[in-house]
Motif scaffolding. Structure first.
Motif, PDB file in Angstrom:
ATOM      1  N   UNK A   1      40.914  50.519  35.642  1.00 11.58           N
ATOM      2  CA  UNK A   1      40.466  51.614  36.510  1.00 11.58           C
ATOM      3  C   UNK A   1      39.585  52.561  35.708  1.00 11.58           C
ATOM      4  N   UNK A   2      39.999  52.840  34.483  1.00  9.36           N
ATOM      5  CA  UNK A   2      39.230  53.731  33.629  1.00  9.36           C
ATOM      6  C   UNK A   2      37.868  53.130  33.302  1.00  9.36           C
ATOM      7  N   UNK A   3      37.885  51.833  33.020  1.00  5.80           N
ATOM      8  CA  UNK A   3      36.631  51.153  32.714  1.00  5.80           C
ATOM      9  C   UNK A   3      35.688  51.187  33.910  1.00  5.80           C
ATOM     10  N   UNK A   4      36.268  51.098  35.125  1.00  2.00           N
ATOM     11  CA  UNK A   4      35.447  51.080  36.336  1.00  2.00           C
ATOM     12  C   UNK A   4      34.911  52.454  36.694  1.00  2.00           C
ATOM     13  N   UNK A   5      35.588  53.498  36.215  1.00  2.23           N
ATOM     14  CA  UNK A   5      35.289  54.858  36.651  1.00  2.23           C
ATOM     15  C   UNK A   5      33.818  55.197  36.498  1.00  2.23           C
ATOM     16  N   UNK A   6      33.199  54.699  35.424  1.00  2.52           N
ATOM     17  CA  UNK A   6      31.810  55.069  35.175  1.00  2.52           C
ATOM     18  C   UNK A   6      30.847  54.055  35.783  1.00  2.52           C
ATOM     19  N   UNK A   7      31.372  53.164  36.619  1.00  5.53           N
ATOM     20  CA  UNK A   7      30.563  52.116  37.243  1.00  5.53           C
ATOM     21  C   UNK A   7      29.683  51.392  36.244  1.00  5.53           C
ATOM     22  N   UNK A   8      30.304  50.694  35.290  1.00  4.36           N
ATOM     23  CA  UNK A   8      29.529  50.016  34.254  1.00  4.36           C
ATOM     24  C   UNK A   8      28.801  48.791  34.807  1.00  4.36           C
ATOM     25  N   UNK A   9      27.743  48.400  34.119  1.00  8.68           N
ATOM     26  CA  UNK A   9      27.041  47.178  34.501  1.00  8.68           C
ATOM     27  C   UNK A   9      27.708  45.968  33.870  1.00  8.68           C
ATOM     28  N   UNK A  10      28.426  46.221  32.773  1.00  6.68           N
ATOM     29  CA  UNK A  10      29.044  45.116  32.032  1.00  6.68           C
ATOM     30  C   UNK A  10      30.428  45.538  31.569  1.00  6.68           C
ATOM     31  N   UNK A  11      31.394  44.655  31.812  1.00  7.16           N
ATOM     32  CA  UNK A  11      32.739  44.891  31.275  1.00  7.16           C
ATOM     33  C   UNK A  11      33.031  43.803  30.258  1.00  7.16           C
ATOM     34  N   UNK A  12      33.486  44.204  29.090  1.00  2.00           N
ATOM     35  CA  UNK A  12      33.898  43.229  28.091  1.00  2.00           C
ATOM     36  C   UNK A  12      35.417  43.206  28.068  1.00  2.00           C
ATOM     37  N   UNK A  13      36.003  42.051  28.342  1.00  3.93           N
ATOM     38  CA  UNK A  13      37.462  41.919  28.353  1.00  3.93           C
ATOM     39  C   UNK A  13      37.861  41.022  27.190  1.00  3.93           C
ATOM     40  N   UNK A  14      38.406  41.627  26.149  1.00  7.97           N
ATOM     41  CA  UNK A  14      38.738  40.864  24.944  1.00  7.97           C
ATOM     42  C   UNK A  14      40.222  40.514  24.949  1.00  7.97           C
ATOM     43  N   UNK A  15      40.549  39.294  25.297  1.00  5.21           N
ATOM     44  CA  UNK A  15      41.939  38.838  25.399  1.00  5.21           C
ATOM     45  C   UNK A  15      42.759  39.848  26.204  1.00  5.21           C
ATOM     46  N   UNK A  16      42.159  40.329  27.298  1.00  6.58           N
ATOM     47  CA  UNK A  16      42.742  41.471  28.003  1.00  6.58           C
ATOM     48  C   UNK A  16      44.107  41.157  28.592  1.00  6.58           C
ATOM     49  N   UNK A  17      44.413  39.901  28.847  1.00  5.73           N
ATOM     50  CA  UNK A  17      45.698  39.588  29.466  1.00  5.73           C
ATOM     51  C   UNK A  17      46.573  38.691  28.599  1.00  5.73           C
ATOM     52  N   UNK A  18      46.158  38.492  27.346  1.00  6.71           N
ATOM     53  CA  UNK A  18      46.897  37.538  26.513  1.00  6.71           C
ATOM     54  C   UNK A  18      48.336  37.958  26.254  1.00  6.71           C
ATOM     55  N   UNK A  19      48.612  39.268  26.286  1.00  8.29           N
ATOM     56  CA  UNK A  19      49.979  39.686  25.994  1.00  8.29           C
ATOM     57  C   UNK A  19      50.783  39.883  27.275  1.00  8.29           C
ATOM     58  N   UNK A  20      50.174  39.589  28.401  1.00 10.76           N
ATOM     59  CA  UNK A  20      50.889  39.787  29.663  1.00 10.76           C
ATOM     60  C   UNK A  20      51.499  38.478  30.145  1.00 10.76           C
ATOM     61  N   UNK A  21      52.460  38.623  31.038  1.00 12.32           N
ATOM     62  CA  UNK A  21      53.079  37.429  31.590  1.00 12.32           C
ATOM     63  C   UNK A  21      52.151  36.757  32.577  1.00 12.32           C
ATOM     64  N   UNK A  22      52.389  35.473  32.787  1.00 14.86           N
ATOM     65  CA  UNK A  22      51.415  34.680  33.518  1.00 14.86           C
ATOM     66  C   UNK A  22      51.246  35.132  34.973  1.00 14.86           C
ATOM     67  N   UNK A  23      52.324  35.601  35.613  1.00 16.00           N
ATOM     68  CA  UNK A  23      52.143  36.048  36.999  1.00 16.00           C
ATOM     69  C   UNK A  23      51.331  37.352  37.050  1.00 16.00           C
ATOM     70  N   UNK A  24      51.514  38.199  36.033  1.00 18.34           N
ATOM     71  CA  UNK A  24      50.753  39.447  35.971  1.00 18.34           C
ATOM     72  C   UNK A  24      49.310  39.145  35.567  1.00 18.34           C
ATOM     73  N   UNK A  25      49.148  38.221  34.616  1.00 23.66           N
ATOM     74  CA  UNK A  25      47.806  37.823  34.192  1.00 23.66           C
ATOM     75  C   UNK A  25      46.984  37.348  35.376  1.00 23.66           C
ATOM     76  N   UNK A  26      47.620  36.559  36.243  1.00 25.89           N
ATOM     77  CA  UNK A  26      46.898  36.031  37.394  1.00 25.89           C
ATOM     78  C   UNK A  26      46.415  37.163  38.296  1.00 25.89           C
ATOM     79  N   UNK A  27      47.271  38.181  38.480  1.00 29.29           N
ATOM     80  CA  UNK A  27      46.856  39.325  39.310  1.00 29.29           C
ATOM     81  C   UNK A  27      45.655  40.039  38.700  1.00 29.29           C
ATOM     82  N   UNK A  28      45.742  40.308  37.390  1.00 30.69           N
ATOM     83  CA  UNK A  28      44.699  41.091  36.721  1.00 30.69           C
ATOM     84  C   UNK A  28      43.368  40.321  36.735  1.00 30.69           C
TER      85      UNK A  28
END
Lengths: 401, 326
Positions: free
Chosen positions: A210-237
């Motif tokens: 949400x914070x990343x989106x706040x400034x309406x970026x043209x590019x989002x870099x997600x670096x292993x953003x869900x690697x530490x999350x559980x698989x059902x949560x990862x799927x949502x994100x």
């Protein structure tokens, strides 16, 4: 029903190479609306980010080591670009260099990164500040250390919104609540007043998005953003990121070691090995017709829940070489099933195999590898466009509901 | 043949922060399961679901608050002296983190020879040969015995951990996320090694992982855990072909398939977050996220019940059982 039909017609038209006409008509329509939308339904046109000949070196105390070299790629508008590779392959430092966040001792020793008409590597820290976190946002693996512990979530999002919009705090707070709702927070108004430590891992990751989106970026870099999350949560994100990229025509640079995520999320893929890009292609071609022996081996080594009971995993022998910058020939040669003496002697360069595949392997380029069969670039393009259309239709349906 | 049986295991830990003894994390709640000789039981669940705690209790590294573990019919908690020492040699564990599980100040030779000498599996004269044989068994050279753990890569260290577990000729090895910390290209090497060793030594394996794909690759049976309880247990093929529990379904649907043509259905994605296991939801722990939840789910704790016509497939969800599997 008729939407599906339209998609099919479109795909048919694309396959028959008369998309130029569609594209032109669409552009006219858009210009009439007084709003130049750079993306046409046939795919992506203009690159948002264009990296050329990037090299990064680190001062290790025992002299300088080149940890990344000869990296060139483009991310187009609204496109999800996956970067896949093992730890130490250079995927994270590539992303960090774009943000000017290389750890101490690291520096960009060569190359350019063009983003919205500027070369990121030539900007002053002040100029970079205007882009970083605003036009390019980054979400990290560890949300707890990326959120400020002494400010509320609301505070941090409002700051982002007000950085690019001239509105009051109250208005910004309202927008912030809207954003939190959009990323799937159950009780956005409450979350605004909470601190990072009060949220669960999945919620923190959402707050960071949400914070990343706040400034309406043209590019989002997600670096292993869900690697530490559980698989059902990862799927949502991940589903959320994909939706947002469609909805806002936002580009995503998705860095992961998970081949499954790449298949589900990415449009285009870069495969990295030992500080080099070894293959650059679209996701359908990657899985159907990989061009580099490493890519092929990587696909063979990953188990899937769809496997038959008697599938055997083909392990890649050996380990990633640690002092890879000292290797003069191909860096994968020590583990490659198709290695020849010449591979060890010649520095490998990135060359196109066809319209949709670029690889760093002279044997593939010389057409000496039997597994590298010719591919229908056109078919991959169609599959990509179709998948995107389906995702889009589904998103629209969901937003309507 | 039954090798190991766990009955009604409970385990709680004091929650971090707060007063000791007041708030407790419920790691494992009322778990009973059986392991048969020479099988691989996969244990899958999200982080914090109690997988590791259960694994540690099964090999006696941790004591249950209540309930008992029977190894070949003997209650582990009642064993003493020589019996205890002997049973301990028969159960071994391979840890997740190959950087933390080897003593950095000992050479590999010392790490592998210590258990052999302590348990009189080798004499000073032949211990060298036995260590070499172990190293070769896991694909390492004889010379590596002279080196220290930091000189090895993660995959090689995990091989050393496996060699150590094998040294006393165990019947049971608990593999606690043995590949999670390793690079993708190395994981298959270790999975294949475990597979080969199991055939060769007639091992019984408990394979703990949060990744369904690697679990499916190695396991004969799979148990799915959610917040300290087992919610479904079935043969590996059965679990995927006729899934009952809604959580298992969600887990399968959420696992990213490495094939761009096979799209995940977003409709199948779970909403909501994983509740805390300090204060888990009442009744069925899964009900706040469950698409099938009814009022009764909030009150009654569902027990594992067999699927009609298959007494080896157990499901803790009366609603899914009544509705039939997928």
């Amino acid at each position: 029903m008729d939407k599906r039909f339209a998609v099919r017609i479109f795909v048919w038209a694309y396959g028959h190479n008369c998309c130029g006409m569609i594209r032109k008509k669409e552009r006219e329509k858009e210009e009439n609306r007084g709003q130049v939308n750079r993306m046409t339904t046939s795919g992506y046109t203009e690159p948002v980010l264009s990296v050329r000949d990037l090299a990064i070196s680190f001062n290790t105390g025992q002299g300088e080591r080149v940890l990344l070299r000869d990296a060139s790629f483009e991310v187009k508008r609204g496109e999800v670009m996956g970067i896949v590779g093992e730890s130490g392959s250079g995927k994270s430092i590539t992303a960090l260099s774009l943000m000017g966040l290389l750890p101490a001792g690291g520096r960009v020793s060569h190359g350019e990164a063009w983003f919205e008409g500027q070369d990121l590597f030539t900007l002053s820290p002040r100029q970079l500040d205007r882009i970083r976190g605003k036009r390019i946002a980054m979400i990290f693996q560890d949300a707890l250390t990326s959120l400020n512990p002494v400010f509320t979530i609301g505070n941090q999002i409002v700051e982002g919104i007000r950085a690019h919009q001239d509105i009051s705090k109250a208005q910004a707070a309202q927008q912030a609540a809207g954003l939190l709702g959009r990323v799937g927070m159950a009780d956005p108004d409450n979350v605004l007043n909470q601190y990072a430590h009060m949220l669960s891992g999945g919620m923190r990751q959402r707050a960071m998005i949400a914070m990343a989106l706040a400034s309406e970026p043209a590019l989002i870099i997600a670096d292993e953003a869900t690697s530490s999350l559980d698989v059902t949560i990862q799927a949502q994100i991940m589903h959320l990121l994909r939706e947002l990229s469609l909805e806002r025509e936002m580009s995503v640079l998705l860095i992961t070691h998970d081949i499954g995520l790449i298949a589900q999320m990415a449009d285009k893929v870069i495969v990295m090995y030992a500080g080099e890009i070894v293959e650059n292609t679209d996701v359908f071609t990657l899985f159907e017709a990989p061009g580099h022996p490493y890519t092929r081996a990587l696909l063979e080594t990953v188990p899937s829940i769809e496997d038959d009971k008697d599938r055997e995993l083909q392990a890649i022998p050996g380990v990633v070489p640690e002092d890879y910058d000292a290797i003069s020939g191909c860096r994968f040669a020590g583990r490659c099933a198709y290695v020849e003496p010449k591979c060890r002697e010649t520095r490998q360069i990135m060359l196109p195999l066809d319209e949709c595949r670029q690889v760093r392997c002279m044997r593939a380029q010389n057409n000496e590898l039997e597994f590298v069969h010719s591919t229908q670039c056109e078919a991959s393009k169609i599959a990509l466009a179709r998948r995107r259309q389906e995702d889009k239709a589904e998103l629209e349906e969901r937003l309507r509901a | 043949m039954t090798l190991l049986r766990a009955e009604n295991l409970y385990r709680t830990f004091p929650a971090a922060g707060g007063f000791a003894g007041r708030r407790r994390v419920r790691a494992v709640t009322d778990i009973s399961l059986t392991m048969y000789e020479n099988e691989t039981l996969g244990l899958v669940g999200e982080s914090g679901s109690g997988k590791s705690t259960l694994g540690r209790m099964l090999v006696g590294l941790d004591k249950p608050d209540s309930g008992a573990v029977y190894y070949r019919g003997q209650d582990l908690s009642q064993l003493k002296g020589q019996d205890k020492k002997r049973v301990r040699t028969e159960m071994q564990i391979v840890f997740q983190d190959p950087w933390a599980s080897l003593n950095p100040r000992k050479r590999i030779y010392d790490i592998l020879s210590a258990p052999l000498l302590y348990h009189n599996y080798a004499t000073k004269a032949d211990v060298g040969a036995k260590v070499t044989a172990l190293l070769e068994k896991v694909g390492l050279s004889r010379e590596s015995g002279e080196r220290y753990p930091h000189e090895f890569s993660g995959g090689q260290r995990q091989r050393i951990g496996i060699a150590r577990a094998l040294s006393l000729n165990p019947a049971l090895i608990v593999c606690d996320e043995p590949v999670s910390a390793l690079d993708v290209s190395i994981q298959a090497q270790i999975l294949n090694l475990l597979h080969e060793l199991q055939d060769e030594y007639n091992l019984t394996l408990l394979f703990i992982s949060h990744g369904l794909a690697s679990i499916k690759y190695l396991s004969d049976r799979i148990a799915v855990m959610y917040l300290g309880r087992i919610v479904e247990i079935a043969g590996a093929e059965k679990l995927f072909s006729s899934t009952y529990h809604p959580y298992t379904r969600a887990l399968i649907m959420s696992s990213p398939v490495p094939d761009p043509y096979r799209r995940q259905e977003p409709a199948a994605l779970l909403s909501g977050e994983i509740p805390s296991n300090i204060d888990p939801p009442s009744g069925c722990h899964f009900h706040p996220r469950c698409p099938l939840a009814e009022d009764s789910c909030r009150q009654e704790i569902p027990q594992l019940m067999p699927v009609p016509g298959d007494h080896t497939h157990l499901v803790a969800c009366p609603i899914a059982l009544a509705g039939g599997g997928l």
